[in-house]
Design a protein around this motif. Structure first.
Motif, PDB file in Angstrom:
ATOM      1  N   GLU A 173     -11.514  -4.795   3.672  1.00  0.00           N
ATOM      2  CA  GLU A 173     -11.073  -3.691   4.357  1.00  0.00           C
ATOM      3  C   GLU A 173      -9.598  -3.332   3.895  1.00  0.00           C
ATOM      4  N   ILE A 174      -9.438  -2.149   3.530  1.00  0.00           N
ATOM      5  CA  ILE A 174      -8.078  -1.568   2.723  1.00  0.00           C
ATOM      6  C   ILE A 174      -6.989  -1.329   4.133  1.00  0.00           C
ATOM      7  N   LYS A 175      -6.179  -2.409   4.341  1.00  0.00           N
ATOM      8  CA  LYS A 175      -5.395  -2.345   5.586  1.00  0.00           C
ATOM      9  C   LYS A 175      -4.518  -1.285   5.128  1.00  0.00           C
ATOM     10  N   ARG A 176      -3.740  -1.321   3.993  1.00  0.00           N
ATOM     11  CA  ARG A 176      -2.715  -0.250   3.584  1.00  0.00           C
ATOM     12  C   ARG A 176      -2.920   0.006   2.073  1.00  0.00           C
ATOM     13  N   LEU A 177      -2.379   1.336   1.839  1.00  0.00           N
ATOM     14  CA  LEU A 177      -2.574   1.730   0.634  1.00  0.00           C
ATOM     15  C   LEU A 177      -1.115   2.289   0.038  1.00  0.00           C
ATOM     16  N   VAL A 178      -0.874   1.750  -0.804  1.00  0.00           N
ATOM     17  CA  VAL A 178       0.605   2.395  -1.493  1.00  0.00           C
ATOM     18  C   VAL A 178       0.452   3.253  -2.653  1.00  0.00           C
ATOM     19  N   CYS A 179       0.662   4.459  -2.840  1.00  0.00           N
ATOM     20  CA  CYS A 179       0.460   5.135  -3.975  1.00  0.00           C
ATOM     21  C   CYS A 179       1.740   5.592  -4.499  1.00  0.00           C
ATOM     22  N   LEU A 229      -6.730  -6.081   2.859  1.00  0.00           N
ATOM     23  CA  LEU A 229      -5.894  -5.925   1.614  1.00  0.00           C
ATOM     24  C   LEU A 229      -5.067  -4.654   1.747  1.00  0.00           C
ATOM     25  N   THR A 230      -3.775  -5.167   1.096  1.00  0.00           N
ATOM     26  CA  THR A 230      -2.939  -3.949   0.834  1.00  0.00           C
ATOM     27  C   THR A 230      -3.194  -3.653  -0.693  1.00  0.00           C
ATOM     28  N   VAL A 231      -3.239  -2.469  -1.247  1.00  0.00           N
ATOM     29  CA  VAL A 231      -3.639  -1.958  -2.492  1.00  0.00           C
ATOM     30  C   VAL A 231      -2.397  -0.890  -2.841  1.00  0.00           C
ATOM     31  N   ALA A 232      -1.755  -1.279  -4.085  1.00  0.00           N
ATOM     32  CA  ALA A 232      -0.962  -0.252  -4.540  1.00  0.00           C
ATOM     33  C   ALA A 232      -1.578   0.488  -5.831  1.00  0.00           C
ATOM     34  N   VAL A 233      -1.618   1.838  -5.891  1.00  0.00           N
ATOM     35  CA  VAL A 233      -2.117   2.610  -7.065  1.00  0.00           C
ATOM     36  C   VAL A 233      -0.898   3.219  -7.741  1.00  0.00           C
ATOM     37  N   ILE A 234      -0.714   2.668  -8.812  1.00  0.00           N
ATOM     38  CA  ILE A 234       0.308   3.021  -9.726  1.00  0.00           C
ATOM     39  C   ILE A 234      -0.057   4.100 -10.573  1.00  0.00           C
ATOM     40  N   GLY A 235       0.207   5.478 -10.067  1.00  0.00           N
ATOM     41  CA  GLY A 235      -0.169   6.576 -10.933  1.00  0.00           C
ATOM     42  C   GLY A 235      -1.449   7.134 -10.270  1.00  0.00           C
ATOM     43  N   CYS A 236      -1.378   7.978  -9.168  1.00  0.00           N
ATOM     44  CA  CYS A 236      -2.266   8.255  -8.289  1.00  0.00           C
ATOM     45  C   CYS A 236      -2.741   9.683  -8.505  1.00  0.00           C
ATOM     46  N   GLY A 237      -3.478   9.758  -9.847  1.00  0.00           N
ATOM     47  CA  GLY A 237      -3.632  11.217 -10.274  1.00  0.00           C
ATOM     48  C   GLY A 237      -5.107  11.529 -10.106  1.00  0.00           C
ATOM     49  N   THR A 238      -5.923  11.864 -11.100  1.00  0.00           N
ATOM     50  CA  THR A 238      -7.209  12.315 -10.794  1.00  0.00           C
ATOM     51  C   THR A 238      -8.112  10.987 -10.661  1.00  0.00           C
ATOM     52  N   LEU A 239      -8.092   9.989 -11.457  1.00  0.00           N
ATOM     53  CA  LEU A 239      -9.063   8.974 -11.229  1.00  0.00           C
ATOM     54  C   LEU A 239      -8.348   8.214 -10.167  1.00  0.00           C
ATOM     55  N   PHE A 257       4.637   7.299  -2.674  1.00  0.00           N
ATOM     56  CA  PHE A 257       6.021   7.356  -3.234  1.00  0.00           C
ATOM     57  C   PHE A 257       5.908   8.136  -4.513  1.00  0.00           C
ATOM     58  N   THR A 258       7.229   8.401  -4.913  1.00  0.00           N
ATOM     59  CA  THR A 258       7.268   8.948  -6.357  1.00  0.00           C
ATOM     60  C   THR A 258       7.832   7.639  -7.275  1.00  0.00           C
ATOM     61  N   ALA A 259       7.763   7.756  -8.513  1.00  0.00           N
ATOM     62  CA  ALA A 259       7.762   6.696  -9.408  1.00  0.00           C
ATOM     63  C   ALA A 259       8.928   5.888  -9.402  1.00  0.00           C
ATOM     64  N   GLU A 260      10.201   6.172  -8.699  1.00  0.00           N
ATOM     65  CA  GLU A 260      11.129   5.180  -8.605  1.00  0.00           C
ATOM     66  C   GLU A 260      10.985   4.182  -7.801  1.00  0.00           C
ATOM     67  N   HIS A 261       9.837   4.333  -6.884  1.00  0.00           N
ATOM     68  CA  HIS A 261       9.553   3.183  -5.835  1.00  0.00           C
ATOM     69  C   HIS A 261       8.384   2.430  -6.611  1.00  0.00           C
ATOM     70  N   ASN A 262       8.067   2.440  -7.981  1.00  0.00           N
ATOM     71  CA  ASN A 262       6.867   1.715  -8.383  1.00  0.00           C
ATOM     72  C   ASN A 262       7.133   0.186  -7.870  1.00  0.00           C
ATOM     73  N   VAL A 263       8.161  -0.374  -8.168  1.00  0.00           N
ATOM     74  CA  VAL A 263       8.643  -1.808  -7.690  1.00  0.00           C
ATOM     75  C   VAL A 263       8.271  -2.292  -6.526  1.00  0.00           C
ATOM     76  N   SER A 264       8.906  -1.446  -5.536  1.00  0.00           N
ATOM     77  CA  SER A 264       8.576  -1.666  -3.934  1.00  0.00           C
ATOM     78  C   SER A 264       7.069  -1.684  -3.482  1.00  0.00           C
ATOM     79  N   ALA A 265       6.396  -0.791  -4.280  1.00  0.00           N
ATOM     80  CA  ALA A 265       4.957  -0.397  -4.031  1.00  0.00           C
ATOM     81  C   ALA A 265       4.055  -1.769  -4.325  1.00  0.00           C
ATOM     82  N   VAL A 266       4.481  -2.018  -5.732  1.00  0.00           N
ATOM     83  CA  VAL A 266       3.925  -3.281  -6.258  1.00  0.00           C
ATOM     84  C   VAL A 266       4.127  -4.588  -5.443  1.00  0.00           C
ATOM     85  N   GLN A 267       5.446  -4.615  -4.751  1.00  0.00           N
ATOM     86  CA  GLN A 267       6.045  -5.687  -4.066  1.00  0.00           C
ATOM     87  C   GLN A 267       4.979  -5.900  -2.817  1.00  0.00           C
TER      88      GLN A 267
END
Ligand SMILES: NC(=O)c1ccc[n+]([C@@H]2O[C@H](COP(=O)([O-])OP(=O)(O)OC[C@H]3O[C@@H](n4cnc5c(N)ncnc54)[C@H](OP(=O)(O)O)[C@@H]3O)[C@@H](O)[C@H]2O)c1
Length: 294
Positions: A36-42, A8-18, A67-77
């Motif tokens: 298995e996490i194939k890719r992680l996009v934070c 799986l590819t997982v996106a973490v939107i807001g990769c802070g402490t938790l 990425f920084t927040a401007e890339h939230n959409v592509s991270a989710v995609q």
């Protein structure tokens, strides 16, 4: 998701402490049989956080993008599963970015935003009208972990939007099992139970702080006794899951004419027990109202 090991590819939107703690858990899982996490996009808010996350996960560089927040959409995609781990007050800002809701549509969503119900998640993703017409259908899990995820000893409670498939719920459960223990719970009892696992720790830390003040008042330095106090409290607490009832245990410790009963009487006189109850009820009330505060 099939029965063989799922990549799986997982996106973490807001990769802070938790978000970082959970990402660390799934990148290096205790149980690697099913997924298995194939890719992680934070994504994070600032460039300094971007550097922090890249440094923390330097060993996983080949399957990580930050990425920084401007890339939230592509991270989710890019993702199969999206972990929403930014602060709840940011939700309108994040969801209002053009394309964000649309990108989420066919994804599995796991939200750890405190106080945000599964219906609020549906409203954010589809809008009020679609929800009231019954046109919103989200594969989503609402979870409440706690800070002990950093040392993989969190207790996480979770519930899901009606209609979420068993395999998606199983994946969410797997995610939180990598940072501790995960328990399903009905949404109607979520607020009170969530504050018990999410906030109660901070109340107990306040109690520890008060205990250490007594040591200081008696001329003993805080660092000399801090770990002694914390570790003895942890040891005592562990007797409860090992089978001792908390009330019975407290009575056993307080021997007739002893010191413990004196301390307990002092706390009862100060109303400490009901102060804890009121504090948790206040936190649960806040949690209940968070979804309606926009
Ligand atoms: N803390 C707890 O004990 C606890 C327990 C249970 C649940 N929760 C929930 O977990 C979530 C995260 O809490 P936390 O303590 O980990 O908070 P945190 O450390 O502040 O993490 C939030 C992250 O979101 C990033 N961020 C800010 N704006 C963003 C945007 N527009 N798009 C993407 N990312 C953005 C921040 O980046 P910058 O720092 O660079 O701005 C930061 O990395 C919250 O929803 C909270 O309610 C927390």
């Amino acid at each position: 998701m099939g029965s063989r090991k799922t990549q799986l590819t997982v996106a973490v939107i807001g990769c802070g402490t938790l978000g970082t703690a959970i990402a660390a858990g799934i990148l290096d899982p205790k149980d690697n049989k099913a997924y298995e996490i194939k890719r992680l996009v934070c994504t994070v808010g600032t460039e300094s956080s971007q550097r922090r996350v890249e440094t923390v996960f330097a060993n996983h560089r080949s399957r990580l993008t930050v990425f920084t927040a401007e890339h939230n959409v592509s991270a989710v995609q890019e993702a199969d599963v999206v972990l929403l781990a930014f602060k709840p007050f940011k939700r309108a800002e994040v969801f209002e970015v053009p394309g964000f809701k649309e990108a989420l549509r066919d994804k599995v969503i796991i939200s750890i935003m405190a106080g945000i119900t599964t219906s609020e998640l549906s409203r954010l993703s589809f809008g009020e009208q679609a929800v009231s017409k019954g046109e919103a259908s989200l594969q989503s899990v609402r979870a409440m972990p706690n800070m002990a995820a950093r040392i993989r000893e969190a207790v996480t409670l979770y519930t899901s939007t009606p209609g979420t498939s068993k395999e998606n719920i199983d994946f969410a459960s797997w995610v939180f099992s990598q940072v501790g223990e995960a328990y399903p719970i009905p949404e109607k009892s979520f607020d009170i139970c969530a504050v018990l696992v999410g906030c109660a720790g901070s109340l107990l830390l306040l109690a520890i702080d008060g205990l250490l003040d007594a040591a200081v008042a008696e001329g003993v330095r805080r660092p000399e006794v801090q770990n002694l106090v914390v570790n003895s409290a942890i040891g005592m607490m562990k007797l409860v899951p090992a089978g001792d009832h908390p009330g019975v245990l407290r009575e056993k410790i307080a021997s007739p004419g002893g010191c413990s009963i004196r301390a307990l009487m002092e706390l009862e006189k100060l109303g400490v027990r009901s102060a804890f109850t009121s504090a948790i009820l206040a936190a649960a009330e806040k949690s209940k109202n968070m979804s309606s505060t926009r």
